[in-house]
Motif scaffolding. Structure first.
Motif, PDB file in Angstrom:
ATOM      1  N   ILE A  13       0.835  -1.208   0.000  1.00 11.17           N
ATOM      2  CA  ILE A  13       0.000   0.000   0.000  1.00 11.17           C
ATOM      3  C   ILE A  13       0.870   1.259   0.000  1.00 11.17           C
ATOM      4  N   VAL A  14       1.901   1.273   0.844  1.00  8.88           N
ATOM      5  CA  VAL A  14       2.787   2.445   0.892  1.00  8.88           C
ATOM      6  C   VAL A  14       3.476   2.635  -0.457  1.00  8.88           C
ATOM      7  N   ARG A  27      -8.242  -4.530  -4.580  1.00 14.81           N
ATOM      8  CA  ARG A  27      -8.113  -5.168  -5.892  1.00 14.81           C
ATOM      9  C   ARG A  27      -6.762  -4.854  -6.527  1.00 14.81           C
ATOM     10  N   SER A  28      -6.319  -3.583  -6.418  1.00 21.45           N
ATOM     11  CA  SER A  28      -5.034  -3.228  -7.029  1.00 21.45           C
ATOM     12  C   SER A  28      -3.876  -3.942  -6.333  1.00 21.45           C
ATOM     13  N   GLY A  33       2.085  -9.124  -8.387  1.00 17.66           N
ATOM     14  CA  GLY A  33       2.591 -10.491  -8.447  1.00 17.66           C
ATOM     15  C   GLY A  33       3.244 -10.971  -7.171  1.00 17.66           C
ATOM     16  N   ASN A  34       3.723 -10.038  -6.336  1.00 18.23           N
ATOM     17  CA  ASN A  34       4.478 -10.449  -5.149  1.00 18.23           C
ATOM     18  C   ASN A  34       3.625 -10.523  -3.890  1.00 18.23           C
ATOM     19  N   VAL A  35       2.286 -10.362  -4.022  1.00 15.97           N
ATOM     20  CA  VAL A  35       1.426 -10.406  -2.838  1.00 15.97           C
ATOM     21  C   VAL A  35       0.737 -11.768  -2.715  1.00 15.97           C
ATOM     22  N   ILE A  42      -7.235  -9.374   1.558  1.00 15.53           N
ATOM     23  CA  ILE A  42      -6.533  -8.084   1.658  1.00 15.53           C
ATOM     24  C   ILE A  42      -7.450  -7.041   2.286  1.00 15.53           C
ATOM     25  N   ARG A  43      -8.736  -7.067   1.899  1.00 20.28           N
ATOM     26  CA  ARG A  43      -9.698  -6.106   2.442  1.00 20.28           C
ATOM     27  C   ARG A  43      -9.811  -6.255   3.952  1.00 20.28           C
TER      28      ARG A  43
END
Length: 340
Positions: A13-14, A27-28, A33-35, A42-43
Motif C-alpha cells: 500500500i505504501v 483489488r489493485s 505479483g508479489n502479494v 486483503i480487504r
C-alpha cells in the motif's frame, strides 16, 4: 506486532501510494505479483491495519492511504533500499569534478538533490552547528555607521557595515561589546540570539543604555552569517506535489524556507547517520504534513554539516535515504581531501 501478511500488505500500500498519490484498494494490491492474496483477504487485513492506526480512509473512498504511524513502520521495518544506476552515475560524475570552493560544492549538492528527487533540498554548510564566538568588535566609521567584526573559533572573520542606533554614544557600544565578549565567548552562533535575550538580557538592561537597539543591530550581522551557510535547492518543488494544492499550506512552507532561524530549528538535534522525521515528529508546525530526511557529513567524527530533503509524507523514502547515504559519504571524502 504485525503478521507477515500484514507487513506485506502495508508495504504494498505504501509503495503504491508513493507512486500514484491515490488511495489504494484491495483489488489493485491483489494484482501485484508479489502479494498472492485474494481481494477479500486483503480487504480484511486493510480493515485491521486501519483499526491499529497504520492506515487511514480519506473521505468516502474505498481505498486506504498510510498514516504517519504507517509510514514510520514502513521506514523502520519494511523499506526497500536502492537508487537507479543513472542516479549513482550523476553523483560520481559530480564528485569527479574539481571545484575550488566548498561553497560551490554545497550549492551544487543542493541543486543535484532537488533535481534527482523533485523535493526540496536543504544543505547546512560546514561548521554551521559548531561555530562559536571567539571575539566581537565594532569599529566606528562615522557618527552613524560602523563595521561589526565577528571572529569565530575556526578563525573565520565575518564583517558587515551596520547603522549605529541614533542617540547611542560609542561609550555605550563599547560596554555592550565588552559584556558580550566576556559572557558569550565560545557560545555556538546558532544559540547566540536566544542566549542574548534570555541569559544576559537583564544584565544588558541594567548596564547598557539602548541595548535593545544594539541587539537589533547585532542580529543583522548574526543572521547574515547564518544565511551564508544555508543552501536551498528546489524551493518551489512542493507546488508539483498533489498534496499541496492548498495554497495556504504551500505559503506556510515557503515562508518557513525563507526564514533562516526556522530552518536551523528544523535541523536541531538531528544527530549522526540517516534521520527520518515524519509529519508531526517535526518540530515546526508548518511542515506537519511533510517528512524531513537528514544525513550529516563529518571529518574524524566531527559533524561539519547536514544535508536534508523535505517533501510530502508520501515521499520515496528508500530512494531518498539511499541518495543521502551515498552523498554524505562522498561529501566526507571531499572534505577530508580539502581539510587534511
Amino acid at each position: 506486532m504485525l503478521t507477515e501478511r500484514q507487513r506485506q500488505i502495508l508495504s504494498a500500500i505504501v509503495d503504491d501510494y508513493i507512486r500514484s498519490a491515490e488511495p489504494v484498494g484491495s483489488r489493485s494490491i491483489s494484482k501485484r505479483g508479489n502479494v498472492g492474496f485474494s481481494p477479500a483477504t486483503i480487504r480484511n487485513e486493510m480493515s485491521d491495519l486501519e483499526e491499529m492506526g497504520f492506515l487511514e480512509q480519506p473521505h468516502t473512498s474505498a481505498g486506504r492511504i498510510p498514516s504517519h504511524k504507517g509510514y514510520r513502520y514502513y521506514v523502520d521495518h519494511l523499506i526497500p533500499y536502492g537508487i537507479a544506476n543513472q542516479e549513482v552515475d550523476v553523483l560520481k560524475l559530480f564528485f569527479a569534478e574539481k571545484m575550488q570552493e566548498m561553497e560551490q560544492v554545497i550549492q551544487h549538492v543542493a541543486s543535484i538533490l532537488s533535481n534527482l528527487t523533485n523535493y526540496t533540498s536543504i544543505v547546512m554548510g560546514p561548521e554551521m552547528f559548531n561555530t562559536t564566538l571567539r571575539h566581537l568588535q565594532i569599529v566606528p566609521l562615522s557618527d552613524r555607521t560602523a563595521v561589526a567584526i565577528i571572529v569565530t573559533n575556526s578563525g573565520q572573520v565575518e564583517n558587515k557595515t551596520v547603522t549605529i542606533p541614533e542617540g547611542i554614544p560609542m561609550s555605550e557600544i563599547e560596554k555592550f561589546v565588552n559584556l558580550l565578549n566576556a559572557r558569550m565567548q565560545n557560545i555556538p552562533l546558532l544559540q547566540f540570539k536566544s542566549k542574548l535575550y534570555t541569559e544576559i538580557g537583564e544584565e544588558m538592561r541594567s548596564y547598557v543604555s539602548g541595548y535593545e537597539e544594539l541587539l537589533t543591530m547585532l542580529n543583522s550581522v548574526i543572521d547574515q552569517g547564518e544565511e551564508d551557510r544555508i543552501f536551498l535547492g528546489g524551493t518551489t518543488n512542493m507546488l508539483t506535489q498533489p498534496e499541496f494544492r492548498d495554497m495556504e499550506k504551500v505559503k506556510n512552507i515557503l515562508d518557513l524556507l525563507a526564514e533562516t532561524p526556522a530552518l536551523v530549528k528544523l535541523f536541531t538535534g538531528t544527530g549522526a547517520g540517516i534521520q527520518v522525521r515524519i509529519g508531526s515528529e517535526n518540530s515546526v508546525a508548518a511542515i506537519n504534513d511533510c517528512s524531513l530526511i537528514t544525513a550529516s557529513y563529518t571529518i574524524e567524527g566531527k559533524n561539519l554539516g547536514t544535508i536534508g530533503i523535505l517533501g510530502p509524507t508520501r515521499m520515496d523514502y528508500g530512494k531518498v535515504m539511499n541518495l543521502l547515504t551515498h552523498l554524505s559519504k562522498d561529501m566526507t571524502l571531499v572534505l577530508e581531501r580539502w581539510y587534511k
